[in-house]
Design a protein around this motif. Structure first.
Motif, PDB file in Angstrom:
ATOM      1  N   ASN A   1     -13.172   3.127  -2.777  1.00 57.74           N
ATOM      2  CA  ASN A   1     -12.857   1.729  -2.487  1.00 57.74           C
ATOM      3  C   ASN A   1     -11.869   1.665  -1.334  1.00 57.74           C
ATOM      4  O   ASN A   1     -11.061   2.564  -1.147  1.00 57.74           O
ATOM      5  N   GLN A   2     -11.918   0.572  -0.607  1.00 58.49           N
ATOM      6  CA  GLN A   2     -10.969   0.334   0.479  1.00 58.49           C
ATOM      7  C   GLN A   2     -10.269  -0.981   0.176  1.00 58.49           C
ATOM      8  O   GLN A   2     -10.917  -2.006  -0.002  1.00 58.49           O
ATOM      9  N   VAL A   3      -8.929  -0.958   0.096  1.00 55.61           N
ATOM     10  CA  VAL A   3      -8.176  -2.163  -0.231  1.00 55.61           C
ATOM     11  C   VAL A   3      -7.115  -2.432   0.834  1.00 55.61           C
ATOM     12  O   VAL A   3      -6.617  -1.509   1.479  1.00 55.61           O
ATOM     13  N   THR A   4      -6.787  -3.713   1.011  1.00 56.20           N
ATOM     14  CA  THR A   4      -5.743  -4.103   1.951  1.00 56.20           C
ATOM     15  C   THR A   4      -4.491  -4.569   1.223  1.00 56.20           C
ATOM     16  O   THR A   4      -3.458  -4.774   1.848  1.00 56.20           O
ATOM     17  N   LEU A   5      -4.595  -4.759  -0.084  1.00 57.36           N
ATOM     18  CA  LEU A   5      -3.475  -5.166  -0.922  1.00 57.36           C
ATOM     19  C   LEU A   5      -3.644  -4.483  -2.266  1.00 57.36           C
ATOM     20  O   LEU A   5      -4.755  -4.424  -2.793  1.00 57.36           O
ATOM     21  N   TYR A   6      -2.559  -3.942  -2.822  1.00 53.80           N
ATOM     22  CA  TYR A   6      -2.667  -3.285  -4.119  1.00 53.80           C
ATOM     23  C   TYR A   6      -1.464  -3.640  -4.981  1.00 53.80           C
ATOM     24  O   TYR A   6      -0.326  -3.425  -4.581  1.00 53.80           O
ATOM     25  N   ASP A   7      -1.746  -4.195  -6.146  1.00 50.02           N
ATOM     26  CA  ASP A   7      -0.723  -4.498  -7.142  1.00 50.02           C
ATOM     27  C   ASP A   7      -1.116  -3.735  -8.404  1.00 50.02           C
ATOM     28  O   ASP A   7      -2.146  -4.033  -9.009  1.00 50.02           O
TER      29      ASP A   7
ATOM     30  N   LEU B   1       0.817  -1.216   0.000  1.00 48.03           N
ATOM     31  CA  LEU B   1       0.000   0.000   0.000  1.00 48.03           C
ATOM     32  C   LEU B   1       0.853   1.269   0.000  1.00 48.03           C
ATOM     33  O   LEU B   1       0.396   2.324  -0.429  1.00 48.03           O
ATOM     34  N   LEU B   2       2.080   1.184   0.504  1.00 48.89           N
ATOM     35  CA  LEU B   2       2.914   2.373   0.675  1.00 48.89           C
ATOM     36  C   LEU B   2       3.160   3.158  -0.615  1.00 48.89           C
ATOM     37  O   LEU B   2       3.157   4.394  -0.580  1.00 48.89           O
ATOM     38  N   PRO B   3       3.354   2.527  -1.785  1.00 48.43           N
ATOM     39  CA  PRO B   3       3.570   3.318  -3.003  1.00 48.43           C
ATOM     40  C   PRO B   3       2.351   4.113  -3.483  1.00 48.43           C
ATOM     41  O   PRO B   3       2.479   4.958  -4.357  1.00 48.43           O
ATOM     42  N   LEU B   4       1.176   3.858  -2.898  1.00 48.71           N
ATOM     43  CA  LEU B   4      -0.026   4.575  -3.329  1.00 48.71           C
ATOM     44  C   LEU B   4      -0.001   6.054  -2.946  1.00 48.71           C
ATOM     45  O   LEU B   4      -0.704   6.859  -3.527  1.00 48.71           O
ATOM     46  N   ASN B   5       0.787   6.402  -1.928  1.00 46.53           N
ATOM     47  CA  ASN B   5       0.893   7.798  -1.520  1.00 46.53           C
ATOM     48  C   ASN B   5       2.366   8.197  -1.537  1.00 46.53           C
ATOM     49  O   ASN B   5       3.179   7.544  -0.891  1.00 46.53           O
ATOM     50  N   PRO B   6       2.727   9.264  -2.251  1.00 46.46           N
ATOM     51  CA  PRO B   6       4.137   9.642  -2.367  1.00 46.46           C
ATOM     52  C   PRO B   6       4.754  10.219  -1.090  1.00 46.46           C
ATOM     53  O   PRO B   6       5.969  10.363  -1.013  1.00 46.46           O
ATOM     54  N   PHE B   7       3.936  10.528  -0.086  1.00 47.62           N
ATOM     55  CA  PHE B   7       4.436  11.172   1.125  1.00 47.62           C
ATOM     56  C   PHE B   7       4.616  10.205   2.279  1.00 47.62           C
ATOM     57  O   PHE B   7       5.558  10.314   3.041  1.00 47.62           O
ATOM     58  N   GLY B   8       3.689   9.281   2.436  1.00 48.46           N
ATOM     59  CA  GLY B   8       3.744   8.356   3.551  1.00 48.46           C
ATOM     60  C   GLY B   8       2.370   7.801   3.847  1.00 48.46           C
ATOM     61  O   GLY B   8       1.531   7.675   2.959  1.00 48.46           O
ATOM     62  N   ALA B   9       2.137   7.489   5.126  1.00 50.31           N
ATOM     63  CA  ALA B   9       0.877   6.895   5.549  1.00 50.31           C
ATOM     64  C   ALA B   9       0.384   7.572   6.826  1.00 50.31           C
ATOM     65  O   ALA B   9       1.177   8.033   7.640  1.00 50.31           O
ATOM     66  N   VAL B  10      -0.925   7.603   6.988  1.00 52.05           N
ATOM     67  CA  VAL B  10      -1.553   8.171   8.178  1.00 52.05           C
ATOM     68  C   VAL B  10      -1.605   7.090   9.250  1.00 52.05           C
ATOM     69  O   VAL B  10      -2.105   5.991   9.005  1.00 52.05           O
ATOM     70  N   VAL B  11      -1.060   7.387  10.429  1.00 52.70           N
ATOM     71  CA  VAL B  11      -1.082   6.439  11.538  1.00 52.70           C
ATOM     72  C   VAL B  11      -2.299   6.774  12.401  1.00 52.70           C
ATOM     73  O   VAL B  11      -2.472   7.913  12.833  1.00 52.70           O
ATOM     74  N   ILE B  12      -3.136   5.750  12.615  1.00 51.14           N
ATOM     75  CA  ILE B  12      -4.389   5.921  13.347  1.00 51.14           C
ATOM     76  C   ILE B  12      -4.295   5.187  14.679  1.00 51.14           C
ATOM     77  O   ILE B  12      -3.976   3.999  14.719  1.00 51.14           O
ATOM     78  N   GLY B  13      -4.586   5.892  15.762  1.00 49.61           N
ATOM     79  CA  GLY B  13      -4.602   5.299  17.101  1.00 49.61           C
ATOM     80  C   GLY B  13      -6.020   5.262  17.633  1.00 49.61           C
ATOM     81  O   GLY B  13      -6.958   5.685  16.953  1.00 49.61           O
ATOM     82  N   PRO B  14      -6.199   4.790  18.857  1.00 45.47           N
ATOM     83  CA  PRO B  14      -7.541   4.733  19.456  1.00 45.47           C
ATOM     84  C   PRO B  14      -8.201   6.105  19.558  1.00 45.47           C
ATOM     85  O   PRO B  14      -9.412   6.217  19.498  1.00 45.47           O
TER      86      PRO B  14
END
Length: 173
Positions: A146-152, A76-89
């Motif tokens: 759409n929501q995906v857990t794997l992207y190729d 999933l990481l290549p889908l965003n050029p900046f990074g990923a949003v970390v979600i906590g409780p």
């Protein structure tokens, strides 16, 4: 080391008001749909809130760096050029930037891959408790979120957008 223990960049949830740093676009439920950089000095209509943002990749805070780098989440990481949003409780904790991942993964002990002939590990059947799943939220060209857990990108998942289904074609939000 879990993702909430890594240095996270601050993020604004108000794209129209942000002048610098990272911004996220939220859907009606308050879940991020896009992550980008605010345009410094740009009027609100041209800023990230009204413009287009790359898809948001959402990672649970309790995910370990090993799990991120050895599981399907790494696709999933290549889908965003900046990074990923970390979600906590309590909600959005920050942005895990690609350079931060690269710096911290240099010394990670990556376990060998499993093959079909490997026996199942005894802990595979143990309940894990509260589990967060890494996901990416992608807006397809047809307009469906759409929501995906794997992207190729060579074999994109199917978007059920127009009833018949078609390959998911991500567009910026």
């Amino acid at each position: 080391m879990t993702l909430d223990e890594l240095p996270l960049a601050p993020v604004s949830t108000r794209p129209d008001e942000a002048t610098d740093g990272y911004v996220v676009a939220l859907d009606a439920a308050g879940v991020p749909t896009g992550l980008g950089v605010a345009a410094p000095g740009a009027p609100p209509a041209a800023s990230a809130g009204r413009g287009s943002l790359p898809p948001a990749v959402l990672l649970p805070a309790r995910l370990t760096l090993d799990e991120l780098l050895t599981g399907e989440a790494v696709t999933l990481l290549p889908l965003n050029p900046f990074g990923a949003v970390v979600i906590g409780p309590s909600g959005i904790l920050g942005v895990l930037e690609h350079p931060t991942i690269a710096r911290h993964c240099a010394g990670v002990d990556v376990p060998p891959g499993r093959t079909r002939s490997d026996l199942a590990h005894p802990e595979d059947g143990v309940l894990a408790g509260v589990v967060g799943v890494p996901v990416a939220r992608l807006l397809c060209r047809c307009g469906r979120l759409n929501q995906v857990t794997l992207y190729d990108p060579d074999y994109p998942p199917t978007c059920p957008g127009d009833g018949a289904g078609h390959p998911l074609e991500p567009q910026e939000r």
